[in-house]
Motif scaffolding. Structure first.
Motif, PDB file in Angstrom:
ATOM      1  N   UNK A  75       0.265  81.448  17.642  1.00 56.20           N
ATOM      2  CA  UNK A  75      -0.024  81.785  18.979  1.00 56.20           C
ATOM      3  C   UNK A  75       0.877  81.039  20.183  1.00 56.20           C
ATOM      4  N   UNK A  76       1.494  80.103  19.784  1.00 53.50           N
ATOM      5  CA  UNK A  76       2.480  79.476  20.578  1.00 53.50           C
ATOM      6  C   UNK A  76       3.723  80.343  20.685  1.00 53.50           C
ATOM      7  N   UNK A  77       4.153  81.111  19.833  1.00 52.05           N
ATOM      8  CA  UNK A  77       5.379  81.772  19.676  1.00 52.05           C
ATOM      9  C   UNK A  77       5.089  82.981  20.062  1.00 52.05           C
ATOM     10  N   UNK A  78       4.001  83.579  20.063  1.00 48.86           N
ATOM     11  CA  UNK A  78       3.561  85.039  20.627  1.00 48.86           C
ATOM     12  C   UNK A  78       3.391  84.753  22.131  1.00 48.86           C
ATOM     13  N   UNK A  79       2.884  83.799  22.507  1.00 51.54           N
ATOM     14  CA  UNK A  79       2.736  83.358  24.068  1.00 51.54           C
ATOM     15  C   UNK A  79       4.088  83.514  24.868  1.00 51.54           C
ATOM     16  N   UNK A  80       4.907  82.725  24.151  1.00 51.82           N
ATOM     17  CA  UNK A  80       6.375  82.694  24.500  1.00 51.82           C
ATOM     18  C   UNK A  80       7.021  83.812  24.596  1.00 51.82           C
ATOM     19  N   UNK A  81       6.905  84.502  23.542  1.00 49.91           N
ATOM     20  CA  UNK A  81       7.311  85.730  23.295  1.00 49.91           C
ATOM     21  C   UNK A  81       6.941  86.841  24.585  1.00 49.91           C
ATOM     22  N   UNK A  82       5.612  86.857  24.868  1.00 49.82           N
ATOM     23  CA  UNK A  82       5.247  87.585  26.048  1.00 49.82           C
ATOM     24  C   UNK A  82       5.723  87.359  27.437  1.00 49.82           C
ATOM     25  N   UNK A  83       6.008  85.671  27.457  1.00 50.55           N
ATOM     26  CA  UNK A  83       6.629  85.544  28.857  1.00 50.55           C
ATOM     27  C   UNK A  83       8.014  85.844  29.289  1.00 50.55           C
ATOM     28  N   UNK A  84       8.927  86.048  27.985  1.00 53.92           N
ATOM     29  CA  UNK A  84      10.214  86.460  27.842  1.00 53.92           C
ATOM     30  C   UNK A  84      10.453  87.962  28.194  1.00 53.92           C
ATOM     31  N   UNK A  85      11.507  88.265  28.868  1.00 60.69           N
ATOM     32  CA  UNK A  85      11.572  89.783  29.154  1.00 60.69           C
ATOM     33  C   UNK A  85      12.686  90.154  28.318  1.00 60.69           C
ATOM     34  N   UNK A  86      12.734  91.289  27.701  1.00 55.57           N
ATOM     35  CA  UNK A  86      13.994  91.781  26.942  1.00 55.57           C
ATOM     36  C   UNK A  86      14.937  92.136  27.643  1.00 55.57           C
ATOM     37  N   UNK A  87      16.420  91.988  27.422  1.00 54.62           N
ATOM     38  CA  UNK A  87      17.234  92.584  28.529  1.00 54.62           C
ATOM     39  C   UNK A  87      17.365  93.993  28.411  1.00 54.62           C
ATOM     40  N   UNK A  88      17.620  94.429  29.582  1.00 54.00           N
ATOM     41  CA  UNK A  88      17.454  96.087  29.668  1.00 54.00           C
ATOM     42  C   UNK A  88      18.994  96.615  29.653  1.00 54.00           C
ATOM     43  N   UNK A  89      19.183  97.604  29.126  1.00 52.29           N
ATOM     44  CA  UNK A  89      20.614  98.097  29.281  1.00 52.29           C
ATOM     45  C   UNK A  89      20.931  98.786  30.794  1.00 52.29           C
ATOM     46  N   UNK A  90      22.117  98.339  31.073  1.00 52.17           N
ATOM     47  CA  UNK A  90      22.532  98.740  32.633  1.00 52.17           C
ATOM     48  C   UNK A  90      23.367  99.814  32.575  1.00 52.17           C
ATOM     49  N   UNK A  91      23.657 100.513  31.569  1.00 51.21           N
ATOM     50  CA  UNK A  91      24.591 101.722  31.798  1.00 51.21           C
ATOM     51  C   UNK A  91      24.772 102.188  30.391  1.00 51.21           C
ATOM     52  N   UNK A  92      25.421 103.370  30.131  1.00 51.43           N
ATOM     53  CA  UNK A  92      25.690 103.895  28.845  1.00 51.43           C
ATOM     54  C   UNK A  92      26.706 103.276  28.001  1.00 51.43           C
TER      55      UNK A  92
END
Length: 118
Positions: A75-92
């Motif tokens: 539950x701790x790892x899942x909650x921490x993962x929900x708070x972190x945003x994944x890096x988005x691609x900025x270009x091709x």
């Protein structure tokens, strides 16, 4: 334990209510019970669990090391993962490099002969 009303440290036992010890403050005569939650873990244990998870340990191994439930670790790892945003691609992507392991694995399958293994 201090009185919730006047913060005085002197108190005496004053019976049991709903299976919990009741206390009475000696200065203001206020009656109170202490609510200890046993399921609250210190922040240091939570950080240690997340650090061990990032190092590659499994939920059950972390639970055994820290002496807590593996479900709590999950539950701790899942909650921490929900708070972190994944890096988005900025270009091709213009250039893609392939590792030599792809070529090695592909050639290994072609060279594998079942008769030579026996």
């Amino acid at each position: 334990m201090n009185c919730p009303r006047c913060n005085n440290a002197q108190s005496c036992k004053d019976g049991i209510v709903r299976s919990k010890q009741r206390y009475q403050c000696k200065s203001c005569r206020f009656r109170y019970t202490l609510n200890h939650k046993s399921n609250i873990k210190p922040l240091s244990i939570k950080r240690k669990a997340l650090q061990l998870y990032l190092e590659g340990l499994g939920f059950r191994a972390i639970g055994r090391i820290l002496e807590i439930s593996y479900g709590t670790v999950y539950q701790w790892v899942k909650a921490c993962g929900d708070q972190v945003s994944l890096p988005e691609s900025q270009g091709e992507v213009e250039i893609v490099e392939m590792d030599e392991i792809h070529t090695y694995v592909g050639s290994k399958k072609a060279l594998l002969d079942m008769d030579s293994c026996r």
